[in-house]
Design a protein around this motif. Structure first.
Motif, mmCIF file in Angstrom:
data_model
loop_
_atom_site.group_PDB
_atom_site.id
_atom_site.type_symbol
_atom_site.label_atom_id
_atom_site.label_comp_id
_atom_site.label_asym_id
_atom_site.label_seq_id
_atom_site.Cartn_x
_atom_site.Cartn_y
_atom_site.Cartn_z
ATOM 1 N N ALA A 5 -6.287 2.394 3.659
ATOM 2 C CA ALA A 5 -6.522 2.379 5.096
ATOM 3 C C ALA A 5 -5.365 1.712 5.830
ATOM 4 O O ALA A 5 -5.077 2.034 6.974
ATOM 5 C CB ALA A 5 -7.827 1.654 5.397
ATOM 6 N N SER A 6 -4.691 0.791 5.158
ATOM 7 C CA SER A 6 -3.593 0.062 5.794
ATOM 8 C C SER A 6 -2.266 0.802 5.656
ATOM 9 O O SER A 6 -1.264 0.392 6.209
ATOM 10 C CB SER A 6 -3.458 -1.323 5.165
ATOM 11 O OG SER A 6 -3.110 -1.181 3.807
ATOM 12 N N GLY A 7 -2.248 1.895 4.872
ATOM 13 C CA GLY A 7 -1.010 2.625 4.656
ATOM 14 C C GLY A 7 -0.129 2.019 3.584
ATOM 15 O O GLY A 7 1.027 2.377 3.434
ATOM 16 N N MET A 8 -0.667 1.076 2.814
ATOM 17 C CA MET A 8 0.116 0.422 1.760
ATOM 18 C C MET A 8 0.044 1.235 0.468
ATOM 19 O O MET A 8 -1.024 1.675 0.064
ATOM 20 C CB MET A 8 -0.409 -0.992 1.468
ATOM 21 C CG MET A 8 -0.239 -1.952 2.600
ATOM 22 S SD MET A 8 1.492 -2.278 2.963
ATOM 23 C CE MET A 8 1.341 -2.994 4.591
ATOM 24 N N ALA A 9 1.171 1.386 -0.172
ATOM 25 C CA ALA A 9 1.235 2.069 -1.458
ATOM 26 C C ALA A 9 1.149 1.018 -2.561
ATOM 27 O O ALA A 9 1.285 -0.174 -2.313
ATOM 28 C CB ALA A 9 2.543 2.841 -1.565
ATOM 29 N N LYS A 15 0.503 -1.292 -11.835
ATOM 30 C CA LYS A 15 -0.365 -0.674 -12.842
ATOM 31 C C LYS A 15 0.158 -0.946 -14.247
ATOM 32 O O LYS A 15 -0.617 -1.238 -15.160
ATOM 33 C CB LYS A 15 -0.468 0.832 -12.605
ATOM 34 C CG LYS A 15 -1.218 1.170 -11.333
ATOM 35 C CD LYS A 15 -1.292 2.651 -11.113
ATOM 36 C CE LYS A 15 -0.171 3.061 -10.201
ATOM 37 N NZ LYS A 15 -0.265 4.399 -9.670
ATOM 38 N N LEU A 16 1.469 -0.862 -14.416
ATOM 39 C CA LEU A 16 2.084 -1.075 -15.723
ATOM 40 C C LEU A 16 1.773 -2.479 -16.250
ATOM 41 O O LEU A 16 1.333 -2.645 -17.399
ATOM 42 C CB LEU A 16 3.601 -0.877 -15.619
ATOM 43 C CG LEU A 16 4.375 -1.075 -16.913
ATOM 44 C CD1 LEU A 16 4.149 0.129 -17.827
ATOM 45 C CD2 LEU A 16 5.856 -1.228 -16.628
ATOM 46 N N LYS A 17 1.969 -3.499 -15.428
ATOM 47 C CA LYS A 17 1.718 -4.882 -15.854
ATOM 48 C C LYS A 17 0.231 -5.106 -16.117
ATOM 49 O O LYS A 17 -0.144 -5.846 -17.024
ATOM 50 C CB LYS A 17 2.241 -5.890 -14.821
ATOM 51 C CG LYS A 17 3.750 -5.860 -14.655
ATOM 52 C CD LYS A 17 4.467 -6.124 -15.964
ATOM 53 C CE LYS A 17 5.968 -6.031 -15.840
ATOM 54 N NZ LYS A 17 6.643 -6.032 -17.133
ATOM 55 N N GLU A 36 5.145 -6.187 3.282
ATOM 56 C CA GLU A 36 4.914 -5.434 4.518
ATOM 57 C C GLU A 36 6.104 -4.561 4.908
ATOM 58 O O GLU A 36 5.927 -3.478 5.453
ATOM 59 C CB GLU A 36 4.547 -6.382 5.664
ATOM 60 C CG GLU A 36 3.149 -6.967 5.497
ATOM 61 C CD GLU A 36 2.711 -7.779 6.695
ATOM 62 O OE1 GLU A 36 2.865 -7.289 7.837
ATOM 63 O OE2 GLU A 36 2.224 -8.907 6.491
ATOM 64 N N LYS A 37 7.311 -5.015 4.627
ATOM 65 C CA LYS A 37 8.494 -4.224 4.972
ATOM 66 C C LYS A 37 8.565 -2.942 4.136
ATOM 67 O O LYS A 37 8.848 -1.871 4.645
ATOM 68 C CB LYS A 37 9.779 -5.036 4.787
ATOM 69 C CG LYS A 37 9.968 -6.103 5.839
ATOM 70 C CD LYS A 37 11.350 -6.737 5.738
ATOM 71 C CE LYS A 37 11.562 -7.795 6.784
ATOM 72 N NZ LYS A 37 10.821 -9.039 6.526
ATOM 73 N N ALA A 38 8.313 -3.074 2.845
ATOM 74 C CA ALA A 38 8.360 -1.906 1.943
ATOM 75 C C ALA A 38 7.049 -1.124 1.971
ATOM 76 O O ALA A 38 6.965 -0.048 1.385
ATOM 77 C CB ALA A 38 8.665 -2.367 0.520
ATOM 78 N N LYS A 39 6.039 -1.679 2.642
ATOM 79 C CA LYS A 39 4.722 -1.054 2.736
ATOM 80 C C LYS A 39 4.126 -0.739 1.367
ATOM 81 O O LYS A 39 3.648 0.370 1.122
ATOM 82 C CB LYS A 39 4.774 0.212 3.605
ATOM 83 C CG LYS A 39 5.039 -0.067 5.060
ATOM 84 C CD LYS A 39 4.328 0.938 5.932
ATOM 85 C CE LYS A 39 4.430 0.644 7.401
ATOM 86 N NZ LYS A 39 3.895 -0.611 7.832
ATOM 87 N N THR A 106 -6.607 -2.971 2.274
ATOM 88 C CA THR A 106 -5.904 -2.394 1.121
ATOM 89 C C THR A 106 -6.671 -2.626 -0.181
ATOM 90 O O THR A 106 -6.475 -1.921 -1.160
ATOM 91 C CB THR A 106 -4.491 -3.026 1.011
ATOM 92 O OG1 THR A 106 -3.814 -2.866 2.249
ATOM 93 C CG2 THR A 106 -3.663 -2.385 -0.090
ATOM 94 N N LYS A 107 -7.573 -3.608 -0.187
ATOM 95 C CA LYS A 107 -8.198 -4.082 -1.429
ATOM 96 C C LYS A 107 -8.875 -2.976 -2.253
ATOM 97 O O LYS A 107 -8.606 -2.848 -3.441
ATOM 98 C CB LYS A 107 -9.208 -5.177 -1.118
ATOM 99 C CG LYS A 107 -9.827 -5.775 -2.379
ATOM 100 C CD LYS A 107 -10.766 -6.903 -2.058
ATOM 101 C CE LYS A 107 -12.124 -6.347 -1.777
ATOM 102 N NZ LYS A 107 -13.184 -7.326 -1.714
ATOM 103 N N GLU A 108 -9.743 -2.188 -1.650
ATOM 104 C CA GLU A 108 -10.506 -1.203 -2.433
ATOM 105 C C GLU A 108 -9.610 -0.164 -3.091
ATOM 106 O O GLU A 108 -9.785 0.167 -4.254
ATOM 107 C CB GLU A 108 -11.580 -0.532 -1.571
ATOM 108 C CG GLU A 108 -12.754 -1.443 -1.255
ATOM 109 C CD GLU A 108 -13.387 -2.103 -2.477
ATOM 110 O OE1 GLU A 108 -13.613 -1.420 -3.494
ATOM 111 O OE2 GLU A 108 -13.656 -3.320 -2.421
ATOM 112 N N SER A 109 -8.645 0.359 -2.330
ATOM 113 C CA SER A 109 -7.768 1.380 -2.923
ATOM 114 C C SER A 109 -6.873 0.774 -3.998
ATOM 115 O O SER A 109 -6.577 1.410 -5.007
ATOM 116 C CB SER A 109 -6.936 2.083 -1.856
ATOM 117 O OG SER A 109 -6.121 1.163 -1.183
ATOM 118 N N PHE A 110 -6.472 -0.487 -3.823
ATOM 119 C CA PHE A 110 -5.657 -1.149 -4.841
ATOM 120 C C PHE A 110 -6.473 -1.358 -6.116
ATOM 121 O O PHE A 110 -6.014 -1.084 -7.219
ATOM 122 C CB PHE A 110 -5.113 -2.484 -4.313
ATOM 123 C CG PHE A 110 -4.306 -3.244 -5.329
ATOM 124 C CD1 PHE A 110 -3.153 -2.679 -5.882
ATOM 125 C CD2 PHE A 110 -4.685 -4.493 -5.764
ATOM 126 C CE1 PHE A 110 -2.403 -3.359 -6.842
ATOM 127 C CE2 PHE A 110 -3.947 -5.189 -6.711
ATOM 128 C CZ PHE A 110 -2.804 -4.611 -7.251
#
Length: 139
Positions: A5-9, A15-17, A36-39, A106-110
């Protein structure tokens, strides 16, 4: 690549770690930060397998939000060695409101990116995630 929802990738290293912690137990904990800069969500800190819970809590900033994974080892009442993977959403009361909103949205999608989380905890101050709370939630 944005997936929340926040647009964060979510950076692939996140995932690897997490997979390394889950499958190989090469880390005791992982602290994630939103850049925030790299989103995107990135890995900020990794804890060695020998790290203590105190090392983990000391690695969380006092006034900034973070996500964290903690691999908690414990012994059950039946004397069985077990482990639980905790997802901790650290959102201290003293952090910026904008930061709290971005982390919350961002929490749920992360979390969906990290397959294998067993216990989730939301903490706004250190007492909400002290070792007794972790022990209580692990069983």
């Amino acid at each position: 690549m944005a997936n929340s929802a926040s647009g964060m990738a979510v950076n692939d290293e996140c995932k690897l770690k997490f997979m390394e912690l889950k499958a190989k137990r090469t880390h005791r904990f992982i602290v994630y930060k939103i850049d925030e800069k790299a989103k995107q969500v990135i890995v900020e800190k990794l804890g060695e397998p020998v790290s203590s819970y105190e090392d983990f809590t000391a690695s969380l900033p006092a006034d900034e939000c973070r996500y964290a994974i903690y691999d908690f080892d414990f012994v059950t009442a039946e004397n069985v060695q077990k482990s639980r993977i905790f997802f901790i959403a650290w959102s201290p009361d003293t952090s910026r409101i904008r930061s709290k909103m971005i982390y919350a949205s961002t929490k749920e999608s992360f979390k969906r990116e990290l397959d294998g989380i067993q216990v989730e905890l939301q903490a706004t101050d250190p007492t909400e995630m002290d070792l007794d709370v972790i022990r209580g939630r692990a069983n």
